[in-house]
Design an enzyme around this catalytic site. Sequence first.
Site, PDB file in Angstrom:
ATOM      1  CE  LYS A  82      11.612 -10.245  -0.636  1.00  0.00           C
ATOM      2  NZ  LYS A  82      12.056 -10.882   0.616  1.00  0.00           N
TER       3      LYS A  82
ATOM      4  CB  SER B 210      15.161  -8.753   1.583  1.00  0.00           C
ATOM      5  OG  SER B 210      14.324  -9.886   1.745  1.00  0.00           O
TER       6      SER B 210
ATOM      7  CB  SER C 159      13.265 -10.787   4.603  1.00  0.00           C
ATOM      8  OG  SER C 159      14.644 -10.567   4.439  1.00  0.00           O
TER       9      SER C 159
END
Lengths: 508, 509
Positions: free
Chosen positions: B81, B156, B180
């Site tokens: 990420k 996210s 997330s």
Amino acid sequence: MSEPAHEPLNEPLSDTTSAWEPVIGLEVHVELDTETKMFCGCAVSKGDPPNTHTCPVCLAHPGALPVVNERAVEYAARIALALGCTVRPRSIFHRKNYFYPDLPKAYQISQYDEPLAVAGSFDYWVAGELLTCRINRVHMEEDAAKLIHAGGDAGRIAGSEYSLVDFNRGGTPLIEIVGEPDIPSPEAAREFLHQLRNLVIGLGVSECNMEEGQIRWDANISVRPAGSGQLGTRTELKNMNSFRFLQQALEAELPRQIAVLEAGGLIEQETLHFDPETGATTPLRSKEEAHDYRYFPEPDLVPLTVAEAWVDELRRTLPELPAARVERFVAQYGLSRYDATVLAGAGDMARFYEDLVAQGIDPKLAANWVMGEYSAHLNAAGLSPGHGHVTAPRLAALLRLVADGAVSGTAAKQVFALMVEERGEALEIVARHDLAQVSDTGELKAAVAAVLAAHPAQVEQFRAGKEQLAGFFVGQVMKATQGKANPQLVSELVRAALAGREPGSDHV
Amino acid sequence: MIAGLDPLRLTAREARRLLIEGEIAASELTKSYLDQIASVEGKVHAFIQVTADNAAKYATEIDQEAGATRGALAGLPTAIKDNMVTEGVTTTCGSKILGSYQPPYTATAVRRIWGDHIVMLGKANMDEFAMGSSTENSAFGPTHNPWDLATVPGGSSGGSAAAVAAGEALWALGSDTGGSIRQPAALCGIVGMKPTYGAVSRYGLVAFASSLDQIGPLTRSVYDCALLLRRIAGPDPFDSTSVSLPGEIELPTAERLDGVRFGIPTEYVAAGIEPGVLARFEQTVALIEELGATCVEISLPHTEYALPAYYIIAPAEASANLARFDGVRYGYRSAHADDLVSMYEATRGEGFGAEVKRRIMIGTYALSSGYYEAYYGQAQKVRTLVRRDFDTAFAQVDLIVSPTSPTVAFGLGTRTADPLAMYQSDICTIPVNLAGLPAISIPCGLAGHLPVGFQLMGPAFSENRLLSAAHALEGAIGFRSVPTFCDSRDAAIAPGGLCHQAAQEAQER
């Protein structure tokens, strides 16, 4: 700054000044001399090229996290304990939020409502009188980076073309000592600060170098009717980077507030910037611009816990503190309390004095010399006690000559000056410059006779009753003998000669 | 493609076996993922940056490395990420303000798996500063859910989840502040785990809400999840909030749940769960009982306050954490400024997206003088109550289960205009972040053509218990579906119809 400066009052303070009394409080920041910064492993440095001691943490790169420096906690706790504070078993770091280029995270990690230490007091002397100031708290935080505003007015950001940031200082461990408003005068504020600095230096946790800003302070001041227990509205003074400026700024602010109040006005709570050149204070920011720091607990750090045993050990190993040392000097050396505060206030001065006494010098003679010639020499040469050519053993050698009467007090000052100048030893300088005390009666009688012969008019006046002229004749003889004459003996010879008799016949 | 190597189905466990036994070279494995990226990334957009050249080069180096000196995860292609800083590789955090940011250091979790010789394929897309539940808040465009390109992957960590689901990565690292990792894992039909707060170092994770953020794995199986977690977990001297786990993360083997007590919180099931999701959830609960466990209803009475408390605490911390992006030292700086204050304002005004600005403003307000107690102070009290709810519950049960997300993947753009509707996506995931507890989401079937996630929550440091139970349940569920890259917007006649059909075909394959 568009707001008008508070000009210093030109008129002397009116008599009504005595109807008011100032209330002063100090907040003092001290940079700790740890090897590394408060929250990262970068070296705490002095004078290195800009931005050579930085890392993701102290540059506030994304994702970087703080880790508390244990040594900084120890140093802060030492200061707190020396101020008689309670070191709390658990304290918390907070974020203090504001934007400025010297604050890379845009928040300072500081302590807020749960600081490291609380509720202490500091004893200090003003003209030999012992005063106490309560200490509200001692808390830990990190220093900001250093800004250099280029091409502008007096190095301030307004009007500068560009600004440079040196992050070497950013993140240096800093403690804040928050004093209660217990200080009764500008002079006392200066003494408080001076003696607090000595205390911190004596603890070995900071050199408190003033030029490098290792110790900095803000003052708050208000006035109230003398004897009133109430506190008036205060103003906060900033930018006083010497003890003298602190006193000057307070002395300028005090009559300003009194004048406002006497004119029926109200003091506005504001922050004032002291300008050392004009002696005036300027509002730094108004209430409308007042910061809301939005303090909240720092989630990147766990609560700071300290063990009671650790605190006890720190307390046990504190060095002798100035307050205790002053009392010891009074008791042990028979000094006045005033002399004791001068000599025992700072650790290095106290050490020098005690070295001198340890060489067998009379404590009072040693005190007079250390506070007189020796201190003047240190100031002139920019030295700290114990440094330079005139070591305690060298000064002791000179003072032994004084004590033995081999050198007069006046000549000894010359010898001292020559020791400094020629980097020599007292005995050798006395010999080379022929500064031994003259106690030879025959030699001195001749000198006295010569002086009286040279000043017939004064002799006439003396005999007519103007006896204070005796001192004049003694002075002339001392001058003629370049200060080497034994002054007591000269005095006797002068009086005898004027009276027309042999010295010593009317006493012993 | 190597025979029998299907990036949509391959697990890290199997890939590792193939590498260790020499059946496949690391360079071949990496190439098969880079090929998959080349073929589907145009549709999915799971990455902000694909580091293809570095990945291929590094995989070749691993092949030259003697087996004995290879790291524990050598050659396994991984997505990271883009809120974990990687030295030498741009890290954007999904934001224009860090659009060209070159980190001078590497996050601890990433450094650990780099040390294990994983192959980084690239930096995965995400909602800007991890603020969002759909990955639509990325400054670099949204990620599409490979199960239906017309829907969001969740967020996210939507890029990480979509990359794994789409076979663009073997597995991925994500971060979870309020769901997330788990919510996008659920919406993309994979496994995602948020460890206990402090289990994985946050050093180098671009902070959103420091007291809530945790790094964790997104994987195709529970075993893989344990395999990755055991390499990233553990105390870090650079993160004061990191802690030692009571024991090493074990690779799960359990197939039964005999004697395990599960709690089903009534408040979660009542929280507006979609019928399709609820049906899958209830089927899975039935499976749990078949595996020998007991399920009881429990109450977590302060659940309804968790979401509002979260939306005070997280923005408050974010407002301070994001203040460092001021244009002074790195990152974006506006050219439209002539003094310090206008530089701050223009840089932040131009550099941050709408959702980030919204949260900075909420957080700044919540911390401001006169409002602190009413908002931040009150939210912290709620947080304590939420934590106590869990303490009480875990005195009765070993694990708590719920749907991960109240809905399956929703359509792109359907919630962007309504932040509160978007915030509801995290209603089932937020409470464990507030309490600092571990939780895992595993796929439990499809509702229509879209995957449904099943969440297991445990007490602090119960990672092994959670992984073990999730492993047994995963075996019983037997989720075999893979995404089809269909687009329900193409099905003008029967919305979702083509996707549904494709999904069924895939399942039957």
